[in-house]
Design an enzyme around this catalytic site. Sequence first.
Site, PDB file in Angstrom:
ATOM      1  N   LEU A 130       0.827  -1.213   0.000  1.00  0.00           N
ATOM      2  CA  LEU A 130       0.000   0.000   0.000  1.00  0.00           C
ATOM      3  C   LEU A 130       0.854   1.252   0.000  1.00  0.00           C
ATOM      4  O   LEU A 130       0.455   2.282  -0.538  1.00  0.00           O
ATOM      5  CB  LEU A 130      -0.919   0.007   1.230  1.00  0.00           C
ATOM      6  CG  LEU A 130      -2.000  -1.080   1.286  1.00  0.00           C
ATOM      7  CD1 LEU A 130      -2.739  -1.009   2.604  1.00  0.00           C
ATOM      8  CD2 LEU A 130      -2.977  -0.931   0.131  1.00  0.00           C
ATOM      9  N   GLY A 131       2.028   1.165   0.606  1.00  0.00           N
ATOM     10  CA  GLY A 131       2.899   2.334   0.661  1.00  0.00           C
ATOM     11  C   GLY A 131       4.098   2.066   1.544  1.00  0.00           C
ATOM     12  O   GLY A 131       4.204   1.045   2.222  1.00  0.00           O
ATOM     13  N   HIS A 132       5.019   3.016   1.500  1.00  0.00           N
ATOM     14  CA  HIS A 132       6.238   2.932   2.290  1.00  0.00           C
ATOM     15  C   HIS A 132       6.273   4.114   3.250  1.00  0.00           C
ATOM     16  O   HIS A 132       6.235   5.271   2.826  1.00  0.00           O
ATOM     17  CB  HIS A 132       7.474   2.940   1.390  1.00  0.00           C
ATOM     18  CG  HIS A 132       7.498   1.821   0.409  1.00  0.00           C
ATOM     19  ND1 HIS A 132       7.955   0.563   0.724  1.00  0.00           N
ATOM     20  CD2 HIS A 132       7.106   1.757  -0.891  1.00  0.00           C
ATOM     21  CE1 HIS A 132       7.844  -0.222  -0.332  1.00  0.00           C
ATOM     22  NE2 HIS A 132       7.332   0.486  -1.330  1.00  0.00           N
ATOM     23  N   GLY A 133       6.334   3.814   4.528  1.00  0.00           N
ATOM     24  CA  GLY A 133       6.383   4.860   5.545  1.00  0.00           C
ATOM     25  C   GLY A 133       7.787   5.068   6.066  1.00  0.00           C
ATOM     26  O   GLY A 133       8.752   4.440   5.627  1.00  0.00           O
TER      27      GLY A 133
ATOM     28  N   GLN B 165       8.910   4.298   8.971  1.00  0.00           N
ATOM     29  CA  GLN B 165       9.405   3.195   9.783  1.00  0.00           C
ATOM     30  C   GLN B 165       9.214   1.820   9.129  1.00  0.00           C
ATOM     31  O   GLN B 165       9.587   0.818   9.719  1.00  0.00           O
ATOM     32  CB  GLN B 165       8.693   3.185  11.148  1.00  0.00           C
ATOM     33  CG  GLN B 165       9.213   4.222  12.123  1.00  0.00           C
ATOM     34  CD  GLN B 165       8.724   5.615  11.773  1.00  0.00           C
ATOM     35  OE1 GLN B 165       7.564   5.800  11.463  1.00  0.00           O
ATOM     36  NE2 GLN B 165       9.614   6.585  11.817  1.00  0.00           N
TER      37      GLN B 165
ATOM     38  N   THR C 133       7.146  -0.711   5.660  1.00  0.00           N
ATOM     39  CA  THR C 133       6.286  -0.874   4.490  1.00  0.00           C
ATOM     40  C   THR C 133       4.925  -1.392   4.937  1.00  0.00           C
ATOM     41  O   THR C 133       4.837  -2.258   5.805  1.00  0.00           O
ATOM     42  CB  THR C 133       6.915  -1.866   3.497  1.00  0.00           C
ATOM     43  OG1 THR C 133       8.216  -1.408   3.144  1.00  0.00           O
ATOM     44  CG2 THR C 133       6.064  -1.975   2.242  1.00  0.00           C
ATOM     45  N   VAL C 134       3.860  -0.870   4.327  1.00  0.00           N
ATOM     46  CA  VAL C 134       2.495  -1.246   4.694  1.00  0.00           C
ATOM     47  C   VAL C 134       1.906  -2.114   3.584  1.00  0.00           C
ATOM     48  O   VAL C 134       1.967  -1.757   2.408  1.00  0.00           O
ATOM     49  CB  VAL C 134       1.615  -0.005   4.925  1.00  0.00           C
ATOM     50  CG1 VAL C 134       0.210  -0.422   5.341  1.00  0.00           C
ATOM     51  CG2 VAL C 134       2.237   0.894   5.991  1.00  0.00           C
TER      52      VAL C 134
ATOM     53  N   LYS D 229       1.785  -3.454   8.820  1.00  0.00           N
ATOM     54  CA  LYS D 229       2.975  -2.606   8.754  1.00  0.00           C
ATOM     55  C   LYS D 229       4.190  -3.421   9.164  1.00  0.00           C
ATOM     56  O   LYS D 229       4.346  -3.793  10.325  1.00  0.00           O
ATOM     57  CB  LYS D 229       2.816  -1.390   9.664  1.00  0.00           C
ATOM     58  CG  LYS D 229       4.027  -0.457   9.654  1.00  0.00           C
ATOM     59  CD  LYS D 229       3.814   0.724  10.576  1.00  0.00           C
ATOM     60  CE  LYS D 229       5.032   1.640  10.610  1.00  0.00           C
ATOM     61  NZ  LYS D 229       4.845   2.767  11.543  1.00  0.00           N
TER      62      LYS D 229
ATOM     63  N   ASP E 105       4.705  14.095  13.861  1.00  0.00           N
ATOM     64  CA  ASP E 105       4.894  13.906  12.416  1.00  0.00           C
ATOM     65  C   ASP E 105       3.563  14.085  11.690  1.00  0.00           C
ATOM     66  O   ASP E 105       3.177  13.276  10.842  1.00  0.00           O
ATOM     67  CB  ASP E 105       5.478  12.522  12.125  1.00  0.00           C
ATOM     68  CG  ASP E 105       6.058  12.433  10.718  1.00  0.00           C
ATOM     69  OD1 ASP E 105       6.310  13.498  10.111  1.00  0.00           O
ATOM     70  OD2 ASP E 105       6.267  11.310  10.226  1.00  0.00           O
TER      71      ASP E 105
END
EC number: 2.7.11.-
Length: 786
Positions: free
Chosen positions: A450-453, A455, A457-458, A472, A570
């Site tokens: 779904l995405g990279h945060g 902390q 990867t989701v 996550k 954040d």
Amino acid sequence: MSYKNTNNSHLILFKLLLLLILYSADLTASSSCRSECGGCKCGGIAIPYPFGIGKGCYLEKSYEIECLNTSGKLVPFLSVISKEVVSIHLPGRQSFGSVRVRSPITSAGCSSDGKDSAPVMNLTDSPFFVSDINNLVGVGCSSKVSLEHIKQNMVGCELNCSTTNASDSNSIPFFDKTGCSFSYTFAQVCTGNKPEDMGCDGRGCCQASLPREPQQVIGIRIESNDGKSTTSGDCRVAFLTDEFFSLSKLTKPEQLHAKRYATLSLGWIMQTRNTSFVNSLACKIRKDTDTAYSNDQSIKCICDYTMSIISDIRYANCECNLGYKGNPYDSDGCRDIDECKENPKYCKETDTCVNFEGGYRCVGDKTKAIMIGAGTGFGVLVLVGGVWWLRKFLVKRRMAKRKKKFFKRNGGLLLQQELNTRQGVVEKARIFTSKELEKATENFSENRVLGHGGQGTVYKGMLVDGRTVAVKKSKVIDEDKLQEFINEVVILSQINHRHVVKLLGCCLETEVPILVYEFIINGNLFKHIHEEEADDYTMIWGMRLRIAVDIAGALSYLHSAASSPIYHRDIKSTNILLDEKYRAKVADFGTSRSVTIDQTHWTTVISGTVGYVDPEYYRSSQYTEKSDVYSFGVILAELITGDKPVIMVQNTQEIIALAEHFRVAMKERRLSDIMDARIRDDSKPEQVMAVANLAMKCLSSRGRNRPNMREVFTELERICTSPEDSQVQNRIDEEEEEDGVEEEEEVVTIVHRGDSWSIGVTAPASSIVASPPSSDVEPLNPLLTW
């Protein structure tokens, strides 16, 4: 009178007897062919089926062979093309069949009457074609020979008798379809060959290969070197042949002209419109077998069906199976090979060879072999079983140690300690196994990302109970970063708010820690506002204002209503997720901090995202609740302008923070210039102005001049209902701006460093306790524990 009648009767009887004898001989020869239909011979040449002599002995008219008496010798002719047959070969598994025939030679300047011969081979509407096993050969001087009526390419070679330099004579020009020539040099593949044993090299004799494509219409053209056809001069001949012509076999063109014919190889296929013929052979279709040959030894022959390369008619290519030989096209033509008679050495001297249909076997004393096999098999079984059990035991033991090691390394003990201190406040979260999450995410497939945060990867996952979750998977972290991971778990365990992403559980038995959240279907706010391809017109002003209220309510709750005030640290549009009704939820608490009631700030290493970081936090190294307020002010500016947190000014090409750009525009009263065009028509000007004024207060360079999140939330709710009663005034504190010029310039400068930072400076935060609005907050009951 009676004597004369008697003589006449004898004469008639003799003639009848002679005719009967001739008819019987012809009938015997014909019936002999028909009895085998494919085993006939003519002039010593075997005629295999589907070819045949006489009606009933050939498959179709195209395969008819006429056995004619020529000069007292029986000669077979292929009637469909009227060519003398030299030999017939059946097709193999990977090749076509071949018929060698005598083909007329093309000549120029050889006839005494001045007439040239240029026959054209036309095989149209027949199963025959000129194969590439043949070569074009030309004999003579000062001429070019080429093929006519062929597809795709133009093939030819040049004759030159005047060349004396050996190095020049090794090159034979060929011609492509454009008329340009390229050279092909013959290589001496056999050492010790005499020059006269090599192929024609252009000195009185030249040759060229045919294209690989089958040709059914083909002719030969002889012309002078200047490109003009000629009927005068020296004798020159050209022909197609499957024979190899070398310098030692070179014959004068006049002698070749006198021969009139050259041997040509024609390819042929088993072309028939009547598929019942192939079915009658009882052959196995190759596609039904796993290998080139069938393992079923009772199957005598195998056939392929495919489209003809020279027509749109299906054809069959058959062959005898292993252990059989003969003609697969003849009924019962494949006969068993007696391997024991052909080669008795197939078996050992102590064994007996036994032949059977399609194969053979060697029979010997089996007692000793059985004992050895049984003993070996039992020993192998015991060994394999022991190794399997030992491996299973070691793997299980190693996995238990790894899980224990990972649990300890991922902060499991520390997390238990944290949760135990909050016993009675935090409800236990679900502990997922690694197998559950691997199954839910298809082994963490890239298609599930779904995405990279910041902390980790989701991934999108589906639990066995049907729930869709966001998994996550943290990045590989060192022990210094474990506190952040544990911090996120503890913080989210305390939160029970509809605008904060809910933590469902975690997994610590993997190499990197994994968190499981509720799945938010519509992605993040950044995507809906900024991505060009989104073209998302659902983000009207009313929806943007409601999203701002949702975010403010969540932050107000975190700052004021939680058991311990929580600073997110954040806040940005990528950390704001939208559910199916486009209601906002705050996510990503990896850098959040919880402070006690008596703390005024939190000291930590500066972290955040460029464009959202509080300039006062950067200068003073103290993180307060007003730092979250500043980041929220940037989100308000994004919602109003549609710009990213870091922008490039079109006039000056200068990269600056959106917050600074927004404050300058507001100071110059240019709000309409920077407003997002997508909300210009459907928004209420007084509402937009009120929210912009509130954003200005949130973006104040001094934290003490900013409202707290409780005040921001209350003001946004008031703007939603009656924007004209907004208590925030559109004014700018000039003194504050003058005092903060130097500081703000510093903030603008750091924009160029990248999208995120981690600078080694200490910083704190403050805490304000207040009651959140009841409409947005559920009871703060303990949710998660270990």
